[in-house]
Design an enzyme around this catalytic site. Structure first.
Site, short mmCIF file in Angstrom:
data_model
loop_
_atom_site.label_atom_id
_atom_site.label_comp_id
_atom_site.label_asym_id
_atom_site.label_seq_id
_atom_site.Cartn_x
_atom_site.Cartn_y
_atom_site.Cartn_z
CG ASP A 89 16.02 -24.01 -11.33
OD1 ASP A 89 16.81 -24.99 -11.69
OD2 ASP A 89 16.17 -22.85 -11.29
NE ARG A 98 7.35 -34.14 -31.59
CZ ARG A 98 6.90 -33.27 -30.97
NH1 ARG A 98 6.69 -33.11 -29.87
NH2 ARG A 98 6.35 -32.12 -31.77
CD GLU A 116 8.60 -28.85 -20.62
OE1 GLU A 116 8.32 -27.85 -21.16
OE2 GLU A 116 9.44 -29.48 -20.76
CB SER A 125 3.01 -28.79 -23.15
OG SER A 125 3.38 -28.06 -24.58
C1 FAD Z 1 11.11 -24.77 -29.36
C2 FAD Z 1 9.94 -25.37 -28.71
C3 FAD Z 1 8.68 -25.40 -29.25
C4 FAD Z 1 7.52 -25.86 -28.75
N1 FAD Z 1 6.39 -25.83 -29.31
C5 FAD Z 1 5.36 -26.29 -28.84
C6 FAD Z 1 4.17 -26.12 -29.46
O1 FAD Z 1 3.89 -25.92 -31.03
N2 FAD Z 1 2.86 -26.51 -28.79
C7 FAD Z 1 3.08 -26.64 -27.44
O2 FAD Z 1 1.73 -27.14 -26.87
N3 FAD Z 1 4.01 -26.93 -26.85
C8 FAD Z 1 5.41 -26.69 -27.40
N4 FAD Z 1 6.51 -26.46 -26.78
C9 FAD Z 1 6.52 -27.00 -25.38
C10 FAD Z 1 5.89 -25.57 -24.57
O3 FAD Z 1 6.34 -24.55 -25.10
C11 FAD Z 1 6.51 -25.72 -23.24
O4 FAD Z 1 6.18 -26.81 -22.69
C12 FAD Z 1 5.98 -24.63 -22.55
O5 FAD Z 1 6.46 -23.39 -23.08
C13 FAD Z 1 6.15 -24.56 -21.13
O6 FAD Z 1 5.69 -23.44 -20.49
P1 FAD Z 1 6.21 -23.08 -18.87
O7 FAD Z 1 5.37 -21.85 -18.52
O8 FAD Z 1 5.78 -24.18 -18.04
O9 FAD Z 1 7.73 -23.02 -18.69
P2 FAD Z 1 8.68 -21.78 -19.48
O10 FAD Z 1 7.82 -21.35 -20.59
O11 FAD Z 1 9.89 -22.74 -19.73
O12 FAD Z 1 8.76 -20.79 -18.40
C14 FAD Z 1 9.64 -21.00 -17.33
C15 FAD Z 1 9.83 -19.82 -16.43
O13 FAD Z 1 10.31 -19.92 -15.29
C16 FAD Z 1 11.55 -19.15 -15.03
N5 FAD Z 1 12.52 -20.04 -14.10
C17 FAD Z 1 12.92 -21.05 -14.34
N6 FAD Z 1 13.57 -21.38 -13.11
C18 FAD Z 1 13.44 -20.25 -12.16
C19 FAD Z 1 13.84 -20.19 -10.90
N7 FAD Z 1 14.67 -21.15 -10.32
N8 FAD Z 1 13.44 -19.01 -10.31
C20 FAD Z 1 12.74 -17.97 -11.04
N9 FAD Z 1 12.35 -18.13 -12.29
C21 FAD Z 1 12.60 -19.42 -12.98
C22 FAD Z 1 12.23 -19.13 -16.57
O14 FAD Z 1 13.05 -18.17 -16.61
C23 FAD Z 1 10.96 -19.03 -17.37
O15 FAD Z 1 10.57 -17.53 -17.39
C24 FAD Z 1 7.81 -26.31 -27.36
C25 FAD Z 1 8.78 -26.04 -26.79
C26 FAD Z 1 10.05 -25.61 -27.34
C27 FAD Z 1 11.26 -25.67 -26.48
#
Ligand code: FAD
Length: 343
Positions: free
Chosen positions: A23, A105, A195, A211
């Protein structure tokens, strides 16, 4: 502040949560922000093969512990020869990396993809039978428990695994303070962290675990910058200039099924043609297919009141287009981008 995470949902199998529909990238792109490095999508090599659309991730530490990757055929030969034989000698991974199953990887994910395409098998196997079962259960309690729920006993049965979309390296271009860029200059009042942001810190190939570091560092920088600018009255005007959203004249979406079909088609195209191994032909085909889906979705968008499914699909289509465009533009193989016509 955009913090909407990744876009794993554009692929058939992903480790991401269902909210990962790109998004933030889509919104920023429509606002004219710079979007960069979208060709670099990281796939985790070993997600559990199951019917679950969000497969369980089998940590790479299991391979670090001695687990070996084999095709189904290699596994049956190894079993026939007696499991006393070093399993690494039976792993296809030695054809792809001198490090065998411990390759990086991207190398491991691409190797699995090639073997699956060659054999037509839906997965390869992660073999742990030569390792101590008790030790595995102590070292990997969550994985052991989760596998047991799927009817797989660690240290006894082989684990079916496939690559799954895991991390979006590219995204909304930001400067060192997390400020979103438009034609290289900061867009007043808009930040992106996590991300969704493309900081450049991951280069073309993220190293595992970086990340979260990146997200923490950039959140800190962005929040300090916002507070500083807010104190100085220097955040710029933004909200006041938004056009008013009107949907009174739009009808209700009568059938949801076309959206489900379009989403499935999009995910299938992105996985087959814009996944681990790309080619010029595959990218051209993907471009045509994504354009077709875009036209369909656009018809609903113009005539129906938006639903979450419609909004997310529209965003995924735009993000997919950005990935296809970036992949077509990149004329060298680097990091997570691999086009077999460029070898
Ligand atoms: C299974 C798994 C294991 C991982 N392990 C690791 C690790 O060991 N080490 C590491 O560094 N990284 C790891 N990663 C990567 C890392 O976890 C992610 O890159 C990181 O959590 C992303 O964080 P973020 O806050 O950017 O997004 P997210 O944690 O995905 O949060 C995004 C938020 O935005 C909200 N949102 C989305 N769209 C909208 C919208 N249109 N309106 C309002 N709200 C919205 C969602 O509901 C969510 O709450 C892993 C990822 C996965 C999937």
């Amino acid at each position: 502040v955009l913090a909407t995470g990744g876009a794993g949902m554009m692929h058939k199998a992903t480790t991401n949560p269902s909210i990962a529909t790109g998004d933030g990238v889509a919104m920023a792109s429509r606002s004219g922000a710079d979007i960069r490095d979208m060709e670099f999508i990281q796939f985790h090599p070993t997600a559990l093969h199951s019917n679950n659309p969000r497969p369980f991730l089998i940590t790479e530490a299991l391979r670090g512990h001695g687990a070996e990757l084999m095709t189904i055929e290699e596994y049956s030969v190894w079993k026939k020869n007696g499991v006393g034989v070093d399993p690494s000698e039976h792993s296809f991974m030695l054809n792809y990396s001198p490090m065998g199953s411990l390759g990086t990887r991207d190398v491991v994910a691409r190797a699995i993809d090639s073997e699956m395409k060659r054999s037509g098998d839906p997965h390869v196997l992660l073999v742990t039978e030569h390792l101590d079962k008790g030790d595995l259960e102590d070292s990997f309690p969550t994985i052991s428990k989760r596998l047991r729920e799927e009817g797989i006993e660690i240290g006894v049965s082989p684990i079916p695994v496939t690559p799954a979309a895991h991390y979006m390296v590219g995204g909304v271009a930001v400067d060192g303070l997390g400020r979103v860029e438009c034609k290289g200059a900061p867009m007043p009042g808009l930040y992106a962290i996590g991300e969704v942001a493309r900081t450049g810190l991951h280069g073309a190939n993220r190293l595992a675990s970086n990340s979260l570091l990146e997200a923490v560092v950039y959140s800190g920088r962005a929040s300090r910058d916002i507070i500083e600018r807010w104190k100085n009255g220097d955040l710029g005007e933004f909200i006041g200039r938004l056009p008013r959203w009107r949907s009174e004249d739009l009808g209700l979406l009568i059938e949801n099924m076309p959206l489900i079909t379009d989403l499935a088609a999009l995910r299938s195209t992105m996985t087959q043609d814009v996944g681990l191994v790309k080619s010029d032909y595959r990218l051209e085909r993907a471009e045509r297919r994504v354009e077709h889906i875009e036209k369909e979705v656009s018809r609903y968008w113009k005539s129906c009141k938006p639903t979450q499914e419609l909004i997310e699909l529209r965003n995924l289509v735009l993000v997919s287009k950005l990935v296809v465009d970036a992949s077509k533009s990149r004329r060298n193989n680097v990091g997570l981008h691999f086009n077999m016509d460029l070898v």
